[in-house]
Design a protein around this motif. Sequence first.
Motif: not given
Length: 294
Positions: A42-43, A45-47, A93, A272, A277, A282
């Motif tokens: 998940a992390l 794909h997010l970043h 995270s 989740r 997060l 960022t």
Amino acid sequence: MDHKSCLPEELEAHAIDDERFAQAYEAAGDRQRSLLKSLIAALWHLHAPKRVRSEMHEAGWEQGGGALLLIRPLSWAMLCVDASTASPGLVLSALMPALTSGVSEIAVIGIGTGALTHPVLTALELAGQERVFELQAHEATLLARSVAPAHSGIIMCLGHDAQAAFANARLPMWSPKPRADGQDCPSGFSLGVFLEEEQQYTKQFKLDIDYLLPGVAIEWWSPSGKLGPSKAQRRAGDFPCFGKNCFDAVLVPQRFCRLALETFPVVLGLDRAGHWLWPGLTDDHFRLRHSAMF
């Protein structure tokens, strides 16, 4: 500044060996490994990993002259963790944005005993991060003094002891700002959970959160105030009442995610459980930007 000048050779004596990683991995069950892989995916794909490592932009101005902008990944990053934040969710995270940004060298340093728990080491190994060290607080302070000033790297500190060890380092730093009462919450961070229906809570749901986020203070909210672990902090109230609280992250039914995002910095759906997060952390923290005007 290169990686070696940041991490002196003496640090290698404190490296975590393969046997300890293996012991940690064996200690984790299939369920725990699955949770960690889900969080890592998940992390990731997010970043969204950067396909372009280095960019140069040039702009000419109508009145004459112009500007150049150079963007590239940092040369190195150190993630420092103490026992209060020995949580796979908190550590991953913070680590993942550095990994996806293409930082050349990344080191994870556990400060004091209890920082590099089996779940944390398993999480790091599954994420492909095996350059891990363990230092006592005084050793970390000496390391901070030996690192030369530079703008090509960053130190990330999770937990009070980690922040204190590197407080005098003349380097770019990032650390989260806890809002919770540290006496009630070892990690200094809080999670609010809102449940509408009885079937949304199971014992496994709580076990997943406990594994990924140990030390995070949790309040369990529901309209009746009866959902959640029997000995946990239960609160009664509807969703607008829940939204008046100050949590670092919330776990809510999917239909409330958009609404919750207007109030809370981090919002997670109920599927989740245990994910996390860091607000404000960022990809920009791991990208070097040099500008020129001519």
